[in-house]
Design an enzyme around this catalytic site. Structure first.
Site, PDB file in Angstrom:
ATOM      1  N   CYS A  77       6.306 -40.103 -21.166  1.00  0.00           N
ATOM      2  CA  CYS A  77       5.151 -40.415 -22.005  1.00  0.00           C
ATOM      3  C   CYS A  77       4.965 -41.915 -22.154  1.00  0.00           C
ATOM      4  O   CYS A  77       5.922 -42.636 -22.434  1.00  0.00           O
ATOM      5  CB  CYS A  77       5.347 -39.776 -23.378  1.00  0.00           C
ATOM      6  SG  CYS A  77       4.007 -40.130 -24.518  1.00  0.00           S
ATOM      7  N   CYS A  83       5.711 -44.392 -30.598  1.00  0.00           N
ATOM      8  CA  CYS A  83       5.324 -43.196 -31.345  1.00  0.00           C
ATOM      9  C   CYS A  83       6.441 -42.722 -32.278  1.00  0.00           C
ATOM     10  O   CYS A  83       6.195 -42.336 -33.412  1.00  0.00           O
ATOM     11  CB  CYS A  83       4.959 -42.102 -30.342  1.00  0.00           C
ATOM     12  SG  CYS A  83       5.021 -40.451 -30.979  1.00  0.00           S
ATOM     13  N   CYS A  86       9.386 -38.322 -29.787  1.00  0.00           N
ATOM     14  CA  CYS A  86      10.385 -37.773 -28.852  1.00  0.00           C
ATOM     15  C   CYS A  86      11.438 -38.834 -28.563  1.00  0.00           C
ATOM     16  O   CYS A  86      11.424 -39.448 -27.506  1.00  0.00           O
ATOM     17  CB  CYS A  86       9.710 -37.343 -27.558  1.00  0.00           C
ATOM     18  SG  CYS A  86       8.374 -36.178 -27.821  1.00  0.00           S
ATOM     19  N   GLN A 302       7.745 -20.446 -36.105  1.00  0.00           N
ATOM     20  CA  GLN A 302       8.568 -21.354 -35.295  1.00  0.00           C
ATOM     21  C   GLN A 302       7.681 -22.077 -34.287  1.00  0.00           C
ATOM     22  O   GLN A 302       6.890 -21.434 -33.599  1.00  0.00           O
ATOM     23  CB  GLN A 302       9.642 -20.558 -34.546  1.00  0.00           C
ATOM     24  CG  GLN A 302      10.733 -20.011 -35.445  1.00  0.00           C
ATOM     25  CD  GLN A 302      11.770 -21.049 -35.850  1.00  0.00           C
ATOM     26  OE1 GLN A 302      11.631 -22.240 -35.578  1.00  0.00           O
ATOM     27  NE2 GLN A 302      12.800 -20.613 -36.537  1.00  0.00           N
ATOM     28  N   TYR A 331      14.592 -15.432 -46.886  1.00  0.00           N
ATOM     29  CA  TYR A 331      13.687 -16.498 -46.425  1.00  0.00           C
ATOM     30  C   TYR A 331      12.906 -15.958 -45.217  1.00  0.00           C
ATOM     31  O   TYR A 331      12.845 -16.569 -44.155  1.00  0.00           O
ATOM     32  CB  TYR A 331      14.461 -17.776 -46.044  1.00  0.00           C
ATOM     33  CG  TYR A 331      15.452 -18.234 -47.090  1.00  0.00           C
ATOM     34  CD1 TYR A 331      15.064 -19.099 -48.115  1.00  0.00           C
ATOM     35  CD2 TYR A 331      16.781 -17.813 -47.067  1.00  0.00           C
ATOM     36  CE1 TYR A 331      15.972 -19.522 -49.085  1.00  0.00           C
ATOM     37  CE2 TYR A 331      17.692 -18.224 -48.027  1.00  0.00           C
ATOM     38  CZ  TYR A 331      17.285 -19.076 -49.035  1.00  0.00           C
ATOM     39  OH  TYR A 331      18.184 -19.492 -50.001  1.00  0.00           O
ATOM     40  N   GLU A 352      10.889 -13.632 -49.702  1.00  0.00           N
ATOM     41  CA  GLU A 352      10.327 -14.966 -49.417  1.00  0.00           C
ATOM     42  C   GLU A 352       9.596 -15.483 -50.659  1.00  0.00           C
ATOM     43  O   GLU A 352       8.989 -14.709 -51.393  1.00  0.00           O
ATOM     44  CB  GLU A 352       9.354 -14.826 -48.235  1.00  0.00           C
ATOM     45  CG  GLU A 352       8.431 -15.975 -47.973  1.00  0.00           C
ATOM     46  CD  GLU A 352       9.173 -17.248 -47.615  1.00  0.00           C
ATOM     47  OE1 GLU A 352       8.888 -18.269 -48.265  1.00  0.00           O
ATOM     48  OE2 GLU A 352      10.016 -17.208 -46.702  1.00  0.00           O
ATOM     49  N   ASP A 401      17.726 -17.275 -42.980  1.00  0.00           N
ATOM     50  CA  ASP A 401      17.171 -18.388 -42.197  1.00  0.00           C
ATOM     51  C   ASP A 401      16.503 -19.356 -43.183  1.00  0.00           C
ATOM     52  O   ASP A 401      15.285 -19.435 -43.268  1.00  0.00           O
ATOM     53  CB  ASP A 401      16.156 -17.834 -41.183  1.00  0.00           C
ATOM     54  CG  ASP A 401      15.607 -18.921 -40.248  1.00  0.00           C
ATOM     55  OD1 ASP A 401      16.067 -20.074 -40.340  1.00  0.00           O
ATOM     56  OD2 ASP A 401      14.714 -18.612 -39.449  1.00  0.00           O
ATOM     57  N   CYS A 428      18.377 -24.632 -39.290  1.00  0.00           N
ATOM     58  CA  CYS A 428      17.804 -25.779 -38.562  1.00  0.00           C
ATOM     59  C   CYS A 428      18.497 -27.061 -39.005  1.00  0.00           C
ATOM     60  O   CYS A 428      18.092 -28.157 -38.647  1.00  0.00           O
ATOM     61  CB  CYS A 428      16.296 -25.871 -38.810  1.00  0.00           C
ATOM     62  SG  CYS A 428      15.886 -26.065 -40.548  1.00  0.00           S
TER      63      CYS A 428
END
Length: 470
Positions: A77, A83, A86, A302, A331, A352, A401, A428
């Site tokens: 990129c 930016c 990434c 996701q 969750y 949730e 999760d 995560c």
């Protein structure tokens, strides 16, 4: 408070040793202090100019490269390095996976301080670019200028931008020509809107003065080719708003859901906003193993659809369902995991805190003709109590999760009281996961661990852990 010590020190020929947190690499100064350096790769040897000095570390930038790492690749990129999105695009994908795996292992070992089985091989993503199904861009009338533009002192007529926030600068937007994260027609839609707005003098937003019209653009895509586009306007201007939306609808007839918001607030979050439908339907559909899930503008889903499927398969495999189990999915979001495992369970209960997500979950279950899933709204630490268990049955397996902060201590406590045979913990953020695993260590043993890469070119990594009763 004393003055920050920002003396600029130059360290010569420093070897970059490791990839650290948040995608920044790590080196060491002669006195043993750590130096955090962005946009370098372990194995590089660099001269570093520091711009921040603390008791135990420096922050700096590489000003000269003496040797390039063998793990380096040419970033794809043109916006790489400015930016900030990434951060690992200059590192071979195999090395990205190596460092992600390391991070999970170190967190579970150092923070969790628990006995661990041998890790199963980290699951890489088949797609390393164009894998995201959701992108958000900001309009600005004062785009970020390059160093060349500033040095040339040119009079720039048009400062309009549509792109990403420059890291740590809330009001500066980098104009993006091509982003490598979302598949077509994402780039075409963004560039066409920008060009059309410029040609028709439609004002871009100014975050400092709170003026202008075009505020943000969100594009969502699904693996079955559906597209959602949402434009946020700062105020209502029917003529200009319809001009933009009609242009989009004619230029991109493939848009499934064309939405807009009038948002005059100080921030541009959508969650408290009234979302209006301009054309099409209010949601797009995603598909997984024949199941369909509706995704609206506020839904959490996701962001890498194809890899989410792999993540859910691992979760289901770890659960080892036989068809007789009561499963609690904590969750649960829009109930994706709950419905995904339902055909191998006796009953699934999803909980949730977000009411809209639960409404979606119920709607999705209906659409998929799933009758053994029930969904409930509420804060996990309040809902998930003894009465709830008495009503819905003791779970044999709990799948959890949670968000980045991990599970609330009261939820962990409740799991320990209920003592299901197994807990499958999807995370995560392996640091908060490690903290929670340590709290459960007296009753549960970690028997399987498998990291999953959902976000190539970034430092983020998911991790799935199986806990079994001791």
């Amino acid at each position: 408070m004393g003055r920050k010590n920002t003396d600029k020190i130059i360290f010569k020929e420093v070897p970059v040793l490791d990839a650290g947190a948040k995608g920044v690499s790590v080196a060491k100064a002669e006195d043993g202090r750590v130096i955090f350096i962005p946009n370098v790769v372990p194995g590089d040897v660099v001269d570093v100019q520091t711009f921040k000095k603390r008791k135990s570390y420096f922050e700096g930038k590489a000003i000269h490269f003496h040797k390039l790492s063998e793990h380096r690749v040419e970033p794809q990129c043109k916006h790489f390095g400015v930016c900030g999105g990434c951060k690992w695009q200059n590192m071979k994908y195999s090395q990205q996976l190596f460092y992600k795996n390391n991070e999970v292992f170190n967190n579970l070992k150092r923070i969790g301080k628990i006995e661990l089985p041998e890790f199963e091989k980290i699951l890489g993503s088949e797609k390393q670019f164009f894998y995201r199904n959701k992108m958000e861009f900001s309009f600005s009338d004062s785009r970020w200028l390059t160093e060349n533009e500033i040095q040339n002192n040119d009079e720039i007529q048009n400062r309009n931008a549509l792109g990403f926030h420059i890291p740590k600068m809330w009001d500066k937007i980098l104009d993006i020509e091509k982003c490598h994260l979302q598949q077509d027609p994402s780039n075409a839609i963004r560039n066409s809107i920008k060009e059309f707005a410029n040609q028709n003098d439609i004002p871009f937003f100014n975050a400092r003065n709170h003026e202008g019209l075009l505020r943000t653009l969100m594009i969502r895509t699904s693996s079955i080719g559906e597209i959602m586009v949402l434009i946020q306007f700062f105020k209502e201007d029917k003529k200009q708003r319809e001009l933009v939306l009609n242009f989009l609808s004619e230029k991109f007839p493939e848009i499934t859901s064309l939405l807009y918001v009038i948002n005059g607030k100080a921030n541009d979050t959508l969650y408290d906003q009234d979302i209006k439908l301009f054309k099409g339907r209010e949601y797009i559909l995603e598909e997984m193993e024949g199941l369909q899930f509706s995704i609206n503008a506020k839904s959490f889903y996701q962001t890498n659809s194809e890899q989410a499927y792999e993540l859910y398969k691992i979760t289901r495999e770890f659960a080892g369902l036989t068809g007789n189990e009561i499963v609690y999915d904590l969750y649960t979001g829009t109930g994706t995991i709950a419905q995904f495992v339902s055909k191998k369970a006796k009953k699934v209960i999803g909980v949730e805190a977000v009411p809209e997500a639960i409404a979606d979950a119920k709607q999705n279950a209906k659409r998929n003709n799933i009758t053994n899933c029930e969904f409930f709204v509420g804060d996990m630490k309040d809902v998930f109590n003894a009465d709830f268990i008495a009503t819905h049955g003791k779970p044999d397996i709990i799948i959890t999760d949670p968000p980045r902060d991990g599970m609330h201590a009261a939820v962990v406590e409740q799991i320990m009281k209920i003592t299901p045979e197994k807990v499958v913990y999807v995370s995560c953020n392996s640091a908060t996961q490690a903290r929670d695993l340590a709290l459960m260590d007296s009753l549960y043993k970690v028997t399987r661990v498998r990291p999953v890469d959902m976000f190539p070119q970034t430092h983020h990594v998911e991790n799935v852990v199986l806990l079994e009763k001791r």
